[in-house]
Enzyme design. Structure first.
Site, PDB file in Angstrom:
ATOM      1  N   GLY C 142      57.096  78.712 -12.259  1.00  0.00           N
ATOM      2  CA  GLY C 142      57.191  78.772 -13.712  1.00  0.00           C
ATOM      3  C   GLY C 142      56.023  78.040 -14.347  1.00  0.00           C
ATOM      4  O   GLY C 142      55.334  77.245 -13.706  1.00  0.00           O
ATOM      5  N   CYS C 143      55.813  78.307 -15.630  1.00  0.00           N
ATOM      6  CA  CYS C 143      54.671  77.702 -16.318  1.00  0.00           C
ATOM      7  C   CYS C 143      54.882  76.195 -16.475  1.00  0.00           C
ATOM      8  O   CYS C 143      53.981  75.399 -16.176  1.00  0.00           O
ATOM      9  CB  CYS C 143      54.453  78.371 -17.660  1.00  0.00           C
ATOM     10  SG  CYS C 143      55.927  78.493 -18.694  1.00  0.00           S
TER      11      CYS C 143
END
Lengths: 337, 337, 337, 337
Positions: C142-143
């Site tokens: 995920g970012c």
């Protein structure tokens, strides 16, 4: 091939550094900048950490130089380079106008080398490729003129426009440069739109000079109003002119596509262009249309003011001067969203 | 005096609530909104926590109502209110055009009550104060027409403009409303500028209708191109037109000042106006000038699209209808920066 | 080597297309997208006009695929590809967590292929290069986890952090994707900052899973609060933790530099990093420091959420899987300003 | 009652002018500003065209003055005013700290009037109402301290926080003032987020001073990191601290609601607050919550840095000093969206 940048610390200079670093055929060998002399480029601009260069007060040994100085100062730097045989792409306005007295009128100084004005090529490759290729000195166009001339050139050349022209431009704030000023102060520019330079912007004589070259017999009456909009990059230019002869939308698009068929960076768009569609790239999107209620031509263009409007176009000119394919090092797609 | 808002959940509705809450002479008594019916206003809009009202499906007992519905739906809501004797300021386009067939042409529906079109007052107080005051139904102007008509009215009335008119408008994104759409999606609208509705925006017939009333003999050919710029509020409108007779800048300013001498919300500016200078307020700044190179009139106006372009103007109309001073509840200064 | 993108029409998909088009060693051969199937890629995304591909409903013949689907849907698409022998970089969360019951807890679904969870490599090359290289399936992080884990990993590994950790992240709005939503509506997100997901963001289990792997004996108590700030791209993450043993600033920086000495995309910065310094690039800037008043470790990281936080990192993983130099096709410098 | 503003040309000065003009009980009688002396207020700030005042070099005859000068210069201006019997609300930091040596440490100057430090009231009405009311000199709090102290005060007072505190603040750019600087240059600040002042921000001693007053026995170890986010107005502050004793979310909210039951401008919010929900208003939204995984207290506050964080709070203090209701002239609702 060794390349130099005079005044790397402005937005055009730093964008030149970014693009030249990615260019496969040339080496960025020397960069100057008065206030930051002695510092490494990556100290002043952390995003350029990949480039290992120190900013110097004087330009080193190079084959071709970009001069990214303010007007008037640029001519002073460029003249000795030319005398040394170094080819130059000048980003300032100092060699754009062919007529020396215009400098007194628009910029308030007496041009120091009027003979160079005729010699310099106006660096809009889509119109002057043949002159740029062999040139010792190329005058890189202004950001507004790039967007406006590319929007209007096919129509002027085809004599569709012969008199009234209105050019309404909307620019991002980076066009005002890296020097501090109240209009470019965040809290003033954010959530704001305004026109400026209503008394006459210095890019107007450049626009009229080039449009007249395309149809010397036309009596063009050009009104140009620039606006500042709250974004960093991009210029959207909306041009309005009565059509000298009726044209169907389809014919108009064909005329534009034909005019730009050899121009790798100009694309005739199928829908109204967005500045976001060219961000970070050397593209110019052009959208010609006809207001069917009034028969008026409406043409819109979108560029990134720091790329096609400055550093990218300068490298496009360099490519031509060095006999490289025009697109070398400029193939990166726009950054969206 | 009890006031209601139909469809409080859009940006115009919520701005009406904000402004009416601060109005010293009326009471916001009832608000409706389909999707949010049953919720308290402060639950849906925490910034309105000062207002203690529940959103209902049906309008309660009021003396005057604002209808902030989309076009076509608005007429359906407004007609029964009028029949009950409730005065209405309609924010939609449904009663702005005097000519019923125009609704078929521009909005694609057959108008349900053409007889009301003549009866309705066009709610631009600077032009129609006398009709608005006694009206049962006021059609609040569109945001673009407000900026464009106020910019051009003095010149058209004085017969300085008789033919070509170009209107180039730059709007903040809240003009697109609170309904979700890709052009109003943050990542699409931020760092972007583009034109839209080049085939003809629905606000054009409103603009031409009003300009023609000011000089029925003129053959105005109006091109109107709206643009979206990355800010929430504000419309800057730049108008271009050849001057039918030469005017000095000073004379022009006097003509405008005279035209608006009784208009408390229109100010003839001394410098090009910024949308930030009107943010949150009902002001319209107008800046008329002459491009001395071409003799072309250039007039710029700045408004907050949600205030003078919507909710503020609606309350200005309400004030006239209720016999109150026009500025009541609308005196707040712009929020700068 | 032929590459495919499943669901090219989201922001990660479209960023993958941009970056893969510029990749010198692979060919973008097939792209899918349900809503836009049948359209050319350049019709939906004019900035990709350089890519001549039609969006299809089904993936064509490829050697490696990127799955850019929402969670839960992604697993369904990925499993048959793996069965066909196609290697996959999955951008969704569906294979990031090693512990199947976590999917029920955080994502509300029963994982369809728990056996794949152990097999999948967690695609953070700076920590898992050896597992990624031979993997059939890589779960792209995920970012938020990318920014947080890279900021904290050296300190956790060195046992400088053993208990309390606060992670405060500020993200641009593109992290919310291209699907319309009120928080990502321009007029709501512009001129606004807010925290969200205070009850627990789905990226938290990813962060804790990876930090625990670095020091299984530590009892980390992690609070993670994401915020939305008004910009399109970028995540700035500020991490706070008491130091388990006193460290001088200089020692800390050396420890970080040493940890990342073989990581081409992580740079230990000399000054607090700006998201603008990584825009459009795969860089992660990390700035470790000590609050000398409290002895608390403060580490800040900056990434572009769509590049190092999504598409760029996915290509970095692909490079490893294909035996290419990790940086291939990802050398472009950040776009500044 | 005649009111003056010293240095009206900064953002706090101009916001004071806007708010005082709308105040029903006082008259803005005199404004000063060195660079703009001699000009009319409306010439420098067109949005203030409704105010008919000339900017002077020296303050005229007033009953109470706001000093909106930079620190160190402010003390020099304020002392003679107090000697003349004029009551003062000082916006600078010059009278906020009770301990004179702190000025040497944090601001690098020796305080010219240490005896006034004890006499001055710290102008946070929610904590010091009784001292402000009779005060001759009120030191208006900094913008960050206002948001941070209001977020933490109820918990510190109730001894829920006794040791570690992390304060992570996100500020709009107007907090940097109207003076030009590179970090506040549009193209640098737009599309960017970064932390600054990691070596220790000058607002930290203010925060610790006030928190210690609430619980002198606690050994608070406060880390404060300010960030700049791309918006004009607003500060969101996220505070993290271990709970000294377990609290249910509901109990926590009750404790906060009780603490602020007589504070008209502090509202305990039901959902995470947005800076947009307070834009242009004197509100402070506070949202206390517990991270149930770690038992950590997380409190978020939102203010408009130019209103509750500066000019609005200063007027709130003035109201108290003049015996007026605290909310007089400050009732305007936030401007949304």
């Amino acid at each position: 091939m060794k390349i130099g940048i005079i005044n790397v610390t402005g937005y055009t200079g730093v964008e030149l550094a970014r693009l030249l670093h990615q260019h496969p055929q040339v080496d960025l060998a020397s960069v100057t900048g008065r206030s930051a002399a002695g510092k490494s480029l990556s100290e002043v601009f952390p995003h350029l950490a990949g480039i290992n260069l120190t900013i110097k007060a004087e330009l080193g040994d190079v084959d071709l130089a970009f001069a990214a100085m303010p007007h008037k100062e640029s001519a002073r730097e460029v003249i000795p380079l030319l005398e040394k045989g170094i080819r130059v792409v000048d980003i300032s306005a100092d060699f754009r106008l062919k007529d020396a007295p215009e400098y007194q009128k628009w910029y308030g100084f007496s041009h120091p080398a009027p003979q160079l004005l005729k010699e310099a090529a106006y660096g809009l490759p889509e119109l002057h490729r043949a002159e740029i290729t062999p040139a010792k000195l190329v005058a890189n166009p202004g950001c507004y003129p790039t967007g406006a001339i590319l929007a209007l050139a096919p129509a002027v050349k085809a004599k569709l426009i012969e008199a009234d022209v209105v050019i309404d431009s909307k620019s991002g704030v980076s066009g005002a440069g890296r020097s501090l000023s109240l209009p470019a102060h965040y809290s003033e520019a954010n959530e704001d739109t305004a026109a400026y330079a209503l008394e006459g912007h210095r890019h107007l004589p450049e626009i009229t000079q080039e449009l007249k070259l395309l149809n010397p017999k036309a009596s063009l009456a050009v009104t140009f109003v620039p606006h500042l909009v709250p974004m960093t990059r991009g210029i959207l230019t909306t041009c309005y002119a009565p059509l000298a002869s009726a044209k169907k939308e389809r014919e108009l698009k064909e005329l534009y596509r034909d005019f730009y068929k050899d121009a790798p960076f100009v694309r005739v768009a199928d829908a109204p262009p967005h500045t976001k569609q060219v961000l970070g790239s050397n593209l110019c999107l052009v959208y010609p249309t006809v207001d069917r209620r009034t028969g008026r031509l409406v043409v819109i263009s979108a560029i990134d003011n720091l790329v096609k409007g400055a550093a990218g176009q300068a490298i496009q000119n360099m490519n031509l001067m060095l006999g490289l394919p025009e697109t070398t090092g400029l193939e990166a797609l726009p950054v969206y969203p």
